[in-house]
Design an enzyme around this catalytic site. Sequence first.
Site, PDB file in Angstrom:
ATOM      1  N   ASP A 179      -8.177  -9.554   4.358  1.00  0.00           N
ATOM      2  CA  ASP A 179      -7.803  -8.064   5.081  1.00  0.00           C
ATOM      3  C   ASP A 179      -8.964  -8.333   6.503  1.00  0.00           C
ATOM      4  O   ASP A 179      -9.741  -7.318   6.177  1.00  0.00           O
ATOM      5  CB  ASP A 179      -7.718  -6.732   4.204  1.00  0.00           C
ATOM      6  N   GLU A 188     -12.660  -2.224  11.916  1.00  0.00           N
ATOM      7  CA  GLU A 188     -12.628  -1.837  10.524  1.00  0.00           C
ATOM      8  C   GLU A 188     -13.781  -2.039   9.496  1.00  0.00           C
ATOM      9  O   GLU A 188     -14.236  -1.282   9.172  1.00  0.00           O
ATOM     10  CB  GLU A 188     -11.398  -2.003   9.655  1.00  0.00           C
ATOM     11  N   GLU A 242       0.848  -1.138  -0.428  1.00  0.00           N
ATOM     12  CA  GLU A 242       0.229  -0.131   0.038  1.00  0.00           C
ATOM     13  C   GLU A 242       0.764   1.070  -0.203  1.00  0.00           C
ATOM     14  O   GLU A 242       0.718   2.187   0.665  1.00  0.00           O
ATOM     15  CB  GLU A 242      -0.870   0.204   1.023  1.00  0.00           C
TER      16      GLU A 242
HETATM   17  C1  GCV Z   1      -3.013   0.415   8.334  1.00  0.00           C
HETATM   18  C2  GCV Z   1      -5.994  -2.424   5.433  1.00  0.00           C
HETATM   19  C3  GCV Z   1      -6.711  -1.199   5.869  1.00  0.00           C
HETATM   20  C4  GCV Z   1      -5.332   0.162   6.201  1.00  0.00           C
HETATM   21  C5  GCV Z   1      -4.409  -0.160   6.650  1.00  0.00           C
HETATM   22  C6  GCV Z   1      -3.791  -1.621   5.935  1.00  0.00           C
HETATM   23  C7  GCV Z   1      -2.711  -2.915   7.088  1.00  0.00           C
HETATM   24  O1  GCV Z   1      -5.596  -1.927   4.071  1.00  0.00           O
HETATM   25  O2  GCV Z   1      -7.605  -0.559   5.747  1.00  0.00           O
HETATM   26  O3  GCV Z   1      -6.354   0.903   7.019  1.00  0.00           O
HETATM   27  O4  GCV Z   1      -3.300   0.388   7.093  1.00  0.00           O
HETATM   28  O5  GCV Z   1      -4.897  -2.681   5.671  1.00  0.00           O
HETATM   29  O6  GCV Z   1      -2.698  -3.234   7.751  1.00  0.00           O
HETATM   30  O7  GCV Z   1      -2.046  -2.100   6.607  1.00  0.00           O
END
Ligand code: GCV
Length: 697
Positions: free
Chosen positions: A340, A368, A267
């Site tokens: 995720d 989340e 990411e």
């Molecule tokens: C901290 C998902 C979440 C992100 C998070 C990522 C991760 O994509 O939406 O907010 O980033 O996981 O675990 O690194």
Amino acid sequence: MKIFSRTVVLLFLSAYMYAENGHDLWLRNKNAVSVNVVCAKNTATIAIAKQELQQDWQGAPNASVVLTIKPDKAIKGDGFRLSQTTIQANSDYGVLYGVYELLRRQQTGEEITAAEVVNPSYERRVLDHWDNQNGTIERGYAGRSIFWRSTKDSLVVTEADKKLWREYARANASVGINGSVLNNVNANVDVLTIDYLKRVKAIADELRPYGVKVYLSAKFSAPSQIGGIKTCDPLDPEVIKWWKDKAKEIYRLIPDFGGFLVKANSEGQPGPQDYKRTHAEGANMMADALKPYGGIVMWRAFVYSASDNDRAKQAYEEFVPLDGQFRDNVIIQVKNGPIDFQPREPFSPLFGAMKKTSLMPEVQITQEYLGHSTHLVFLSTMWEEFLKSDTYQAGEGSTVARCTDGSLFPQKHTAIAGVANIGLDVNWCGHHFAQSNWYAFGRLAWNNSLTSEQIAAEWIKLTFQQHASESSDWQANFLTPVKQMMLESREAAVSYMMPLGLHHIMSANEHYGPGPWWAPKKMRKDWTPPYYHQADSIGVGFNRTHTGSNAVAQYHEPLYSQFDNIETCPETYLLWFHHAAWNHQMKSGRTLWSELCYHYDRGVQQVRQFQKIWDKTESYVDAERFLQVQSKLRSQSRNAQLWKDGCLLYFQQFSKMPIPYDIERPVNDLEEMIKNDTRRPQRPAAFSSNRQLNQAH
Ligand code: GCV
């Protein structure tokens, strides 16, 4: 009318009565009886152990409790030997954990009949805080950070800060959590500069007596960003030296610093692949810097590969070829599922695939994808399902728990992490019941074979009961129904959000409501729901069988064959592994489409049932907590209805089949939901759902 007037009276009274704002978590003081505590040693940790006994003792009045620090081979790590009046451990921390266990047993009425040894499942039981140094929290739903404030000027440490950090450490110690990563994995490099490190030291000093070590998320590009070095190539001598010097600087301030957590090449985060090096080369370089001080690197396997291969396969493809190449102070941190933190995923096939590398599970305590701090969802059942999943790695019984706690393969270090749900909200977690997830994480990290039923019962007693031996009336009318509600709550959420193996179909905005329609043209495909649900006129679901992406091949037999065959694949994972026809016949005899409709409807009905259960508990709960939970359940009901309506009306465009006529009809319009979803403004990252502690705390 009756309910209205009762509510008004309760509100009025609560202004005068001691209000239970939830800040005391499961550690509510209950009129202790006197006790003598004997211990030859006197350290900060032992002083806490004594104080806890004195303020919470519920055993025989004037009993003498003996605390002993004496090595014993049967006692491992932070474990202890416990009887009604003695606690023996290898270390002060072991004694403290023993004290909390003893007090918990007294308060929950769980007898200690004979002396027993209690050892932890994992050496490191860590909370990962996704807290940014500006005080916001990524995916935080309980207010701003307890560690960081909005500007660099507010790095000054106040007495109120220290008090809050001690309360936090105490809560962690009481359930066995012994590590905290203080900053977001999407790391801001400044945390490694001296001003921030001084604050980290101040936090570490408060947490230490409670046995909680601090860790930091480290950005791979730090040598360039704050060190002025041209490259961050992990094999470059200057880079190697920079990390060694940084480790030395940190350990000078914090001698028991735990180590680094690293999100690399994921990411948008920098990593060794930017220099054509492997994850192992990157992780090892940092591990070498920490090694002289006993620190570890927790290197995340949450990665995206450059290929457009099935997202569910990518972590396995990148990490399995590196098995055996990592230093022994590197642990690969693997999310419970391959995608995720979805409401339900099969376990990540990395568990049980790497025999020569230490792996640690990462679960998400902050909700989340499970309704934030608005939905009542007890996550213990999800984690129990995950930890007890059989990988068949070394034959039957090779559960994820055993693959990670050292009982199946020798691991130099064992660990488990949970992404924290803690913020400045007075009740810490935004929802009173979200506290149970913090509690459950700690309890499972300590003992990965506990049942959710036991954990829920413990937590309810510690959090809500007024006296150690509540009446049978309380048990029947509060404990039993509330426990049942908690135990069903995760399955209910799966039903109204993503049943039958559906996944990643949430709204792009905040990941809160439904969003199976969301697919902007320029977006990475594997960030959009249609990539995951693949709905078309034939059916729905991601074909991961041998005729599709073949992700099933990453699982050991018999799972490979079981998942691959639509007839034997568990229906809970059906649409995870199969693109099933709308008229596919389910075990119930219904078509897939009908079954989907019934699942969504059942989920909504369950939440309506939770509302009834909670309303009936009114006379057993203080007004403040009762009303807050009641109000959150209303929001949850509305949101569950949106999920059902949004998903069914959207998928119906493909199935072209009627919603079974005995099911409540949708009450929301699809067009309206899509319009609201795409227009809805982002809420601030640290959206709070509750009363906040004063920022200046
Ligand atoms: C901290 C998902 C979440 C992100 C998070 C990522 C991760 O994509 O939406 O907010 O980033 O996981 O675990 O690194």
